[in-house]
Design a protein around this motif. Structure first.
Motif, short mmCIF file in Angstrom:
data_model
loop_
_atom_site.label_atom_id
_atom_site.label_comp_id
_atom_site.label_asym_id
_atom_site.label_seq_id
_atom_site.Cartn_x
_atom_site.Cartn_y
_atom_site.Cartn_z
N PRO A 24 0.84 -1.20 0.00
CA PRO A 24 0.00 0.00 0.00
C PRO A 24 0.87 1.24 0.00
CG PRO A 24 0.19 -0.85 2.23
CD PRO A 24 0.98 -1.80 1.36
N VAL A 25 0.38 2.28 -0.66
CA VAL A 25 1.16 3.51 -0.74
C VAL A 25 1.16 4.20 0.62
CG1 VAL A 25 -0.78 5.00 -1.39
CG2 VAL A 25 1.54 5.57 -2.15
N GLY A 26 2.27 4.87 0.96
CA GLY A 26 2.40 5.54 2.25
C GLY A 26 2.62 7.04 2.10
N PRO A 27 2.64 7.75 3.21
CA PRO A 27 2.72 9.23 3.16
C PRO A 27 4.01 9.77 2.55
CG PRO A 27 2.88 8.42 5.43
CD PRO A 27 2.47 7.26 4.59
N TYR A 28 5.14 9.10 2.75
CA TYR A 28 6.38 9.64 2.19
C TYR A 28 6.38 9.54 0.67
CZ TYR A 28 8.15 9.83 6.94
OH TYR A 28 8.31 10.12 8.27
N ARG A 29 5.87 8.46 0.14
CA ARG A 29 5.81 8.33 -1.31
C ARG A 29 4.84 9.35 -1.91
NH1 ARG A 29 4.75 2.11 -2.04
NH2 ARG A 29 4.26 2.29 0.18
N LEU A 30 3.72 9.60 -1.22
CA LEU A 30 2.79 10.61 -1.73
C LEU A 30 3.41 12.00 -1.70
CD1 LEU A 30 -0.61 9.45 -0.19
CD2 LEU A 30 0.06 9.42 -2.59
N GLN A 31 4.12 12.32 -0.63
CA GLN A 31 4.77 13.64 -0.56
C GLN A 31 5.86 13.75 -1.63
OE1 GLN A 31 5.43 15.27 3.63
NE2 GLN A 31 4.98 13.13 4.07
N ALA A 32 6.55 12.64 -1.88
CA ALA A 32 7.56 12.66 -2.95
C ALA A 32 6.89 12.86 -4.31
CB ALA A 32 8.36 11.35 -2.92
N ALA A 33 5.73 12.25 -4.49
CA ALA A 33 5.01 12.42 -5.76
C ALA A 33 4.60 13.88 -5.95
CB ALA A 33 3.79 11.50 -5.79
N ILE A 34 4.17 14.52 -4.87
CA ILE A 34 3.81 15.95 -4.96
C ILE A 34 5.05 16.78 -5.33
CG2 ILE A 34 3.10 17.94 -3.58
CD1 ILE A 34 1.30 15.95 -1.98
N ALA A 35 6.17 16.46 -4.67
CA ALA A 35 7.41 17.19 -4.97
C ALA A 35 7.83 16.97 -6.43
CB ALA A 35 8.53 16.73 -4.02
N ALA A 36 7.61 15.76 -6.92
CA ALA A 36 7.99 15.45 -8.31
C ALA A 36 7.15 16.26 -9.30
CB ALA A 36 7.83 13.95 -8.57
N VAL A 37 5.85 16.41 -9.02
CA VAL A 37 5.00 17.20 -9.92
C VAL A 37 5.51 18.63 -10.00
CG1 VAL A 37 2.67 18.07 -10.33
CG2 VAL A 37 2.99 15.73 -9.53
N HIS A 38 5.89 19.20 -8.84
CA HIS A 38 6.45 20.55 -8.85
C HIS A 38 7.74 20.59 -9.68
CE1 HIS A 38 3.86 22.79 -6.16
NE2 HIS A 38 3.89 21.81 -5.26
N ASP A 39 8.61 19.61 -9.44
CA ASP A 39 9.93 19.64 -10.08
C ASP A 39 9.87 19.42 -11.59
OD1 ASP A 39 10.81 20.02 -7.56
OD2 ASP A 39 12.05 18.21 -7.42
N GLU A 40 8.83 18.72 -12.04
CA GLU A 40 8.73 18.42 -13.47
C GLU A 40 8.18 19.59 -14.28
OE1 GLU A 40 6.47 14.78 -13.12
OE2 GLU A 40 8.19 13.61 -13.80
#
Length: 408
Positions: A281-297
């Protein structure tokens, strides 16, 4: 000749391995740490002059073992201590066995659940990170004596709780892993956005958190949330070069020169995230990393995919409804549905976050976007008064002054 910087980095890498090996053999974490510190000092002096020995880790273990034996001998006036010395000396004469995850074991020991979060962070930086007590005290803006007492209390608390080294079963390690991740993230956050003082960041702390997280991942490659945390740190730290302008003033994310972002960190973070995000199951750190990735891309701030970020925050809020996650969602909601919608959601958090400067800062921005200039000025000034970070105080005050002058 080995340079001072390379020698320091090499010793810092060896420290947890040597400390872990010695603690594993003796079970005496407190004295082992003192002995290893003396061995490190001896190595720094001798290796700089004579060069690094063929087996530096064995050299350090040998010297530290001698120091530890000397310590025990000096305490052997009483018979019980003499017996322990004899037993321990016997263990020290046994062949050295290095464990692949000694560093990880040491990290789990420092994150003992009986310690306060502050003590967990301090002990981790001291024992695993290799920072001196003075360096840790400087990083957290407290006197060295205070930090010395804090670390001493932490070590006594671990000993009193029966905190053994290398004896954690898989279930205990699994249960303690969230604490370890939280401690590493606390260290990173304090390094990336210092809560107090004149500096916006303390690079030595964020760098150390990344190094330790990267090292822990080598021991626990199956832990997806650990990988997610590393990705989050890399994707966030990539923006650090653009956070201050030429005059040393804070630059908000939407105004940063994205050409200054460190592309190699972004690429590494996205590669890690791509590997582990699909694992349930997905966890909070991976979701926060995904948010950071959207910004960075996003090549430009206006290219940011805010609907996707809002969707990720919705998932994060269900998994980990922390106040800061909710405040992040408020910003995303405002970007998708307009400042009024964000402002309404922000007001709902007043009970939990109404005393925090970040809540006032977000509210001020949304009031400004909604056309309520004077209410925004008051909120900016309230936020500035509540932060202990001088760069943030300066930024918020400038926003208030600029808006006041525009509508004055």
């Amino acid at each position: 000749m080995v340079t001072d910087a390379r020698l320091e980095a090499h010793l810092r890498e060896l420290l947890p391995q040597v400390l872990g090996a010695l603690t594993r053999r003796t079970g005496d974490f407190d004295r082992a740490e003192d002995a290893v510190s003396e061995a490190m000092l001896a190595a720094a002096q001798q290796w700089r002059a004579e060069g690094v020995p063929a087996d530096p880790r064995a050299w350090l273990v040998t010297v530290a073992s001698r120091r530890l034996t000397d310590m025990w001998r000096s305490e052997s006036a009483r018979r019980r201590r003499e017996l322990r010395t004899a037993e321990a000396e016997a263990r020290l004469t046994a062949p050295v066995e290095y464990a692949a995850d000694d560093t990880a074991d040491l990290l789990f020991l420092c994150c003992h659940p009986d310690l306060s979060p502050v003590s967990q962070v301090a002990l981790t930086l001291r024992a695993v990170g290799g920072l001196t007590t003075a360096e840790i005290a400087a990083a957290f803006l407290v006197p060295a004596d205070t930090m010395t007492r804090r670390i001493s209390r932490a070590k006594r608390a671990v000993a009193a709780a029966g905190g053994g080294f290398g004896v954690l079963d898989a279930a205990t390690r699994s249960a303690r892993l969230p604490i370890v991740l939280r401690v590493l993230y606390l260290i990173f956050n304090e390094g990336y956005s210092a809560a107090t003082g004149a500096e916006l960041a303390r690079v030595e702390l964020s760098g150390e958190a990344i190094r330790l997280t990267r090292q822990l991942r080598e021991s626990l490659p199956e832990q997806s949330e650990l990988a997610g945390l590393l990705a989050l740190m890399l994707l966030t730290d990539a923006r650090r070069p653009a956070r201050l302008d030429g005059d040393g003033r804070l630059v908000p994310l939407e105004a940063q020169d994205r050409g200054l972002w460190r592309r190699e960190l972004i690429d590494e973070g996205i590669a890690i995230l791509t590997e582990v995000l699909p694992r349930p199951p997905v966890g909070p750190y991976r979701l926060q990393a995904a948010i950071a990735a959207v910004h960075d891309e996003a090549e430009l701030a206006q290219d940011t995919d805010w609907p996707q970020i809002l969707g990720l925050y919705d998932l994060l809020e269900r998994l980990d409804p922390s106040p800061m996650a909710q405040l992040g969602r408020v910003v995303a909601l405002a970007m998708v549905a307009g400042p009024r919608a964000g402002l309404a959601a922000c007001e709902e958090l007043a009970g939990e976050l109404g005393g925090h400067h970040r809540w006032f800062a977000v509210r001020a921005h949304l009031l400004e976007e909604s056309g309520e200039a004077w209410a925004a000025v008051r909120a900016y000034r309230e936020a500035a008064q509540r932060t202990a970070s001088l760069p943030e105080h300066d930024y918020l005050t400038r926003r208030a002054d600029r808006l006041s002058a525009k509508h004055g």
